[in-house]
Design a protein around this motif. Structure first.
Motif, PDB file in Angstrom:
ATOM      1  N   ILE A 153      -0.301  -1.913  -7.236  1.00  9.86           N
ATOM      2  CA  ILE A 153      -0.118  -1.041  -5.867  1.00  9.86           C
ATOM      3  C   ILE A 153      -1.342  -0.812  -5.559  1.00  9.86           C
ATOM      4  O   ILE A 153      -2.103  -0.325  -6.154  1.00  9.86           O
ATOM      5  N   TYR A 154      -1.429  -0.875  -4.159  1.00  2.49           N
ATOM      6  CA  TYR A 154      -2.816  -0.357  -3.784  1.00  2.49           C
ATOM      7  C   TYR A 154      -2.568   1.058  -3.251  1.00  2.49           C
ATOM      8  O   TYR A 154      -1.931   1.356  -2.303  1.00  2.49           O
ATOM      9  N   MET A 155      -3.307   1.792  -4.010  1.00  3.07           N
ATOM     10  CA  MET A 155      -3.106   3.195  -3.576  1.00  3.07           C
ATOM     11  C   MET A 155      -4.257   3.573  -2.698  1.00  3.07           C
ATOM     12  O   MET A 155      -5.268   3.934  -3.096  1.00  3.07           O
ATOM     13  N   VAL A 156      -3.974   4.059  -1.370  1.00  2.00           N
ATOM     14  CA  VAL A 156      -4.869   4.204  -0.325  1.00  2.00           C
ATOM     15  C   VAL A 156      -5.226   5.792  -0.687  1.00  2.00           C
ATOM     16  O   VAL A 156      -4.389   6.716  -0.781  1.00  2.00           O
ATOM     17  N   SER A 157      -6.342   6.165  -0.728  1.00  2.00           N
ATOM     18  CA  SER A 157      -6.927   7.715  -1.097  1.00  2.00           C
ATOM     19  C   SER A 157      -6.405   8.569  -0.107  1.00  2.00           C
ATOM     20  O   SER A 157      -6.203   9.654  -0.311  1.00  2.00           O
TER      21      SER A 157
ATOM     22  N   LEU B 108       0.743  -1.300   0.008  1.00  2.00           N
ATOM     23  CA  LEU B 108       0.032   0.053  -0.128  1.00  2.00           C
ATOM     24  C   LEU B 108       0.748   1.395   0.002  1.00  2.00           C
ATOM     25  O   LEU B 108       2.123   1.170   0.701  1.00  2.00           O
ATOM     26  N   ILE B 109       0.238   2.304  -0.955  1.00  2.00           N
ATOM     27  CA  ILE B 109       0.946   3.664  -0.623  1.00  2.00           C
ATOM     28  C   ILE B 109      -0.177   4.610  -0.106  1.00  2.00           C
ATOM     29  O   ILE B 109      -1.342   4.355  -0.418  1.00  2.00           O
ATOM     30  N   THR B 110       0.272   5.802   0.498  1.00  2.00           N
ATOM     31  CA  THR B 110      -0.625   6.789   1.152  1.00  2.00           C
ATOM     32  C   THR B 110      -0.042   8.189   0.472  1.00  2.00           C
ATOM     33  O   THR B 110       0.988   8.122  -0.163  1.00  2.00           O
ATOM     34  N   PRO B 111      -0.830   9.185   0.661  1.00  2.00           N
ATOM     35  CA  PRO B 111      -0.512  10.221   0.221  1.00  2.00           C
ATOM     36  C   PRO B 111       0.849  10.906   1.024  1.00  2.00           C
ATOM     37  O   PRO B 111       1.602  11.800   0.548  1.00  2.00           O
TER      38      PRO B 111
END
Length: 259
Positions: free
Chosen positions: A172-176, A151-154
């Motif tokens: 890639i799981y892109m966390v909003s 996961l990636i985050t801002p």
């Protein structure tokens, strides 16, 4: 080819929709029914939640689902048995999403082997440290052709994002947002800027955007800025309201996504 890779390779121009539900909620024995219903209704990929007593990244809806699932008697061993029973019927990718503690208790190698035997293509482990992934989990997962999705985050640095992109496969799981899971009515300009920034990085892996998607606006924003969207809390709520009837929950979800 791993089903996750096949999905993205063969749907580059299609905006994908992935759904999450927690195994064992609202009933212990509806895992197979929910998965097969999703597949019939065109869901591209399914995240099956492994219930855990302390789901730190999850909001009240998914926390409640995990608590109910555990009370119902769901376990990782039982989940693998349920998935194995429908392996021959499932054509779309299944991804297990769960925290590290139950997986460590099960055993990393045993977990990866059971995933393959049950037709699971990947796993998302939100609290898995990246160093542990690289040194311990990745070599075993690679042996079983299992994709470990990060996961990636801002708040994730560009350096870390590029490192993740280089050393993972699948998507890639892109966390909003950096917040816990839950629904949102819209994505503000700050989140939109985050989406544009990641787009400009031209990453090797496709991305799926999750957390907060529950209506037409948030769905479109996610699908416009990635390979597709992941919906969790909204579907879990609808599945509970429908007493586990996945067809009814899906119909209500599709209606909500048009508003």
């Amino acid at each position: 080819m791993n089903k996750i890779n096949y999905l993205f390779e063969n749907n580059k121009d299609k905006k994908l929709l992935s759904l999450y539900f927690c195994a064992g909620c609202p009933t212990l024995d509806n895992t197979a029914e929910v998965i097969l219903s999703m597949q019939r209704r065109g869901i591209a990929m399914i995240e099956v939640g492994i219930p855990f007593s302390d789901p730190l990244a999850d909001g009240p809806v998914i926390q409640g689902a995990a608590t109910k699932a555990l009370k119902n008697g769901m376990s990782l061993k039982l989940l693998f048995s349920q998935l194995k029973s429908i392996k021959g019927q499932v054509e779309i990718p299944l991804v297990l999403m769960g925290y590290l503690n139950p997986i460590l208790h099960y055993g990393i190698e045993a977990f990866c082997q059971s995933c393959v035997e049950a037709g699971v293509s990947g796993a998302i482990i939100p609290d898995l440290p990246f160093d542990d992934y690289m040194n311990t989990v990745k070599p075993i997962a690679d042996k079983y052709d299992l994709r470990i999705i990060m996961l990636i985050t801002p708040e994730t640095s560009e350096e870390r994002i590029r490192f993740i992109d280089e050393h993972t496969d699948g998507f890639i799981y892109m966390v909003s947002s950096a917040a816990i899971t839950g629904t949102q009515s819209n994505f503000d300009e700050q989140k939109q800027a985050y989406f544009r920034r990641i787009n400009a990085m031209n990453l090797r892996n496709p991305r799926m955007i999750g957390f907060g998607i529950s209506n037409a606006q948030t769905l479109k924003a996610a699908q416009d800025n990635a390979a597709g969207a992941i919906i969790g809390s909204k579907f879990v709520s609808l599945l509970n309201e429908a007493d586990g009837n996945a067809d009814v929950a899906l119909e209500r979800l599709f209606d909500a996504l048009e508003k």
